[in-house]
Scaffold this active site. Sequence first.
Site, PDB file in Angstrom:
ATOM      1  N   THR A 115     -67.560 -70.923  -7.829  1.00 47.55           N
ATOM      2  CA  THR A 115     -66.840 -69.857  -6.697  1.00 47.55           C
ATOM      3  C   THR A 115     -67.810 -68.654  -6.764  1.00 47.55           C
ATOM      4  O   THR A 115     -67.799 -68.332  -5.555  1.00 47.55           O
ATOM      5  CB  THR A 115     -66.015 -69.355  -7.956  1.00 47.55           C
ATOM      6  OG1 THR A 115     -65.170 -70.304  -8.162  1.00 47.55           O
ATOM      7  CG2 THR A 115     -65.215 -68.191  -7.635  1.00 47.55           C
ATOM      8  N   ASP A 175     -68.511 -78.513  -6.934  1.00 46.86           N
ATOM      9  CA  ASP A 175     -67.449 -77.847  -7.631  1.00 46.86           C
ATOM     10  C   ASP A 175     -68.014 -78.319  -9.197  1.00 46.86           C
ATOM     11  O   ASP A 175     -68.302 -79.429  -9.370  1.00 46.86           O
ATOM     12  CB  ASP A 175     -66.131 -78.219  -7.472  1.00 46.86           C
ATOM     13  CG  ASP A 175     -65.178 -77.725  -8.080  1.00 46.86           C
ATOM     14  OD1 ASP A 175     -64.200 -76.688  -7.855  1.00 46.86           O
ATOM     15  OD2 ASP A 175     -65.167 -77.886  -9.516  1.00 46.86           O
ATOM     16  N   SER A 176     -67.967 -77.769 -10.202  1.00 47.10           N
ATOM     17  CA  SER A 176     -68.508 -78.019 -11.283  1.00 47.10           C
ATOM     18  C   SER A 176     -67.692 -79.071 -12.287  1.00 47.10           C
ATOM     19  O   SER A 176     -68.227 -79.614 -13.275  1.00 47.10           O
ATOM     20  CB  SER A 176     -68.819 -76.684 -12.461  1.00 47.10           C
ATOM     21  OG  SER A 176     -67.719 -76.346 -13.063  1.00 47.10           O
ATOM     22  N   SER A 177     -66.450 -79.244 -11.648  1.00 45.42           N
ATOM     23  CA  SER A 177     -65.707 -80.514 -12.079  1.00 45.42           C
ATOM     24  C   SER A 177     -66.369 -81.753 -11.973  1.00 45.42           C
ATOM     25  O   SER A 177     -65.909 -82.591 -12.619  1.00 45.42           O
ATOM     26  CB  SER A 177     -64.290 -80.235 -11.665  1.00 45.42           C
ATOM     27  OG  SER A 177     -63.719 -78.872 -11.534  1.00 45.42           O
ATOM     28  N   ASP A 188     -66.333 -73.873 -14.986  1.00 42.35           N
ATOM     29  CA  ASP A 188     -65.579 -75.096 -15.705  1.00 42.35           C
ATOM     30  C   ASP A 188     -66.368 -75.856 -16.631  1.00 42.35           C
ATOM     31  O   ASP A 188     -66.024 -75.927 -17.607  1.00 42.35           O
ATOM     32  CB  ASP A 188     -64.657 -75.968 -14.545  1.00 42.35           C
ATOM     33  CG  ASP A 188     -63.433 -75.266 -13.877  1.00 42.35           C
ATOM     34  OD1 ASP A 188     -63.090 -74.334 -14.379  1.00 42.35           O
ATOM     35  OD2 ASP A 188     -63.233 -75.713 -12.769  1.00 42.35           O
ATOM     36  N   THR A 219     -64.925 -79.674 -35.350  1.00 40.99           N
ATOM     37  CA  THR A 219     -63.681 -79.065 -35.567  1.00 40.99           C
ATOM     38  C   THR A 219     -63.027 -78.615 -34.318  1.00 40.99           C
ATOM     39  O   THR A 219     -63.690 -78.302 -33.292  1.00 40.99           O
ATOM     40  CB  THR A 219     -63.756 -77.870 -36.479  1.00 40.99           C
ATOM     41  OG1 THR A 219     -62.341 -77.350 -36.536  1.00 40.99           O
ATOM     42  CG2 THR A 219     -64.598 -76.783 -36.199  1.00 40.99           C
ATOM     43  N   GLN A 220     -61.573 -78.710 -34.171  1.00 42.73           N
ATOM     44  CA  GLN A 220     -61.010 -78.304 -33.267  1.00 42.73           C
ATOM     45  C   GLN A 220     -60.858 -76.792 -33.260  1.00 42.73           C
ATOM     46  O   GLN A 220     -60.400 -76.365 -31.912  1.00 42.73           O
ATOM     47  CB  GLN A 220     -59.476 -79.010 -33.115  1.00 42.73           C
ATOM     48  CG  GLN A 220     -59.339 -80.517 -32.937  1.00 42.73           C
ATOM     49  CD  GLN A 220     -58.001 -80.798 -33.071  1.00 42.73           C
ATOM     50  OE1 GLN A 220     -56.987 -80.326 -32.937  1.00 42.73           O
ATOM     51  NE2 GLN A 220     -58.055 -82.230 -33.235  1.00 42.73           N
ATOM     52  N   CYS A 221     -61.229 -76.187 -34.095  1.00 40.47           N
ATOM     53  CA  CYS A 221     -60.873 -74.787 -34.208  1.00 40.47           C
ATOM     54  C   CYS A 221     -62.192 -74.145 -33.438  1.00 40.47           C
ATOM     55  O   CYS A 221     -63.143 -74.350 -33.371  1.00 40.47           O
ATOM     56  CB  CYS A 221     -60.931 -74.202 -35.742  1.00 40.47           C
ATOM     57  SG  CYS A 221     -59.489 -74.768 -36.786  1.00 40.47           S
TER      58      CYS A 221
HETATM   59  N1  ASP Z   1     -63.887 -75.016 -10.155  1.00 40.64           N
HETATM   60  C1  ASP Z   1     -64.805 -74.151 -10.037  1.00 40.64           C
HETATM   61  C2  ASP Z   1     -65.947 -74.623 -10.694  1.00 40.64           C
HETATM   62  O1  ASP Z   1     -66.277 -74.679 -12.050  1.00 40.64           O
HETATM   63  C3  ASP Z   1     -64.537 -72.821 -10.837  1.00 40.64           C
HETATM   64  C4  ASP Z   1     -65.507 -71.884 -10.914  1.00 40.64           C
HETATM   65  O2  ASP Z   1     -66.648 -71.859 -10.278  1.00 40.64           O
HETATM   66  O3  ASP Z   1     -65.347 -70.859 -11.642  1.00 40.64           O
HETATM   67  O4  ASP Z   1     -66.771 -75.254  -9.978  1.00 40.64           O
END
Ligand code: ASP
Length: 344
Positions: free
Chosen positions: A16, A60-62, A93, A279-281
């Site tokens: 973003t 996109d970092s996904s 992300d 841990t999940q915490c």
């Molecule tokens: N989907 C975007 C990413 O992680 C969101 C961001 O940039 O904050 O690439």
Amino acid sequence: MSQKQSSVLLIYTGGTIGMKEDPVNQALRPFDFSALMEEVPELRKFDLRIDSYTFDPLIDSSDVEPAMWQELASLIRDNYSKYDGFVVLHGTDTMAYSASALSFMLEGLAKPVIFTGSQLPIGRPRTDGKENLISSVEIAGAKAPDGSPMVPEVCIFFNSLLLRGNRSTKVDATGFEAFRSPNLPPLAEAGIDIRYNTDIIRRPPAGAFKAHCPLDTRVSILKVHPGITRQVVEDILLGSLTRAVIIETYGCGNAPSRSWFLDIVRESAARGKILLNVTQCLRGNVNMDLYATGKALKDAGVLCGGDITTESALGKLFFLMGNNNDNESVKAALEKDLRGEMSN
Ligand code: ASP
């Protein structure tokens, strides 16, 4: 005697932060970082030389994959002697995963590598991107009175906080306070001045800088939950293609005490798999000596992740397994603090 001007390499990977509104049709399009000084004139105020490098394609970092970490580590290695610091613009992300992985891949790091991004595109009103970018560049070029870099670590800077990268986690999907490092105070806070928490900033380690690019990704994550089935646990813990499993447990490292669950854990350990308890915490640490259920995991051969985050555990395993063929060496290093990722 005049000091040499500091230099920073700004690496734009996507996300973003690098988006700008087209004034004609308001569509978001990638920002031209080669014209950075025109776009963000505030950066001229620093006595810094800033060069930029843009990933092609932007992602996109996904969509981040370990190959991107290898590209990033190689880029930093190849430019290491030319710059005093590095700023990596990255989607939020998976930023904590990337910063964690890079912290392990870059051994003997003596220069800042600051990841940042934003929740709103840099070209939008009320953007957090400009502030995050400007402060990150300032931190990447900052020197201590003796001329050494202020923060020779892989960090995340976000919303006025500088966090150790391998301690960070994304905690808010929409708010500006998107990152926290729940088990470690911030390394710095940006207010009127940038106040550095020098007591906890790691000093450059002895030994030469080296970028380790091999990564072994044969890791699965098993998150325990009420109602988890035997089939799911078997598939993950006994999967033939898996070399290590991060077991995300409850509280201080507890998991179901049902005999079928422990039998599968024992079988997995007996097959030589590397099992790590995390841990999940959000805050606190695994202590497998506290409760019988945790003790049963320890006796079954599960290693203690202490207060490591899942993001960091994943990067640590990829790195250790990529650089060690035998599981015993990986296990021995896993419970040790390598890059400030765990409290002792
Ligand atoms: N989907 C975007 C990413 O992680 C969101 C961001 O940039 O904050 O690439």
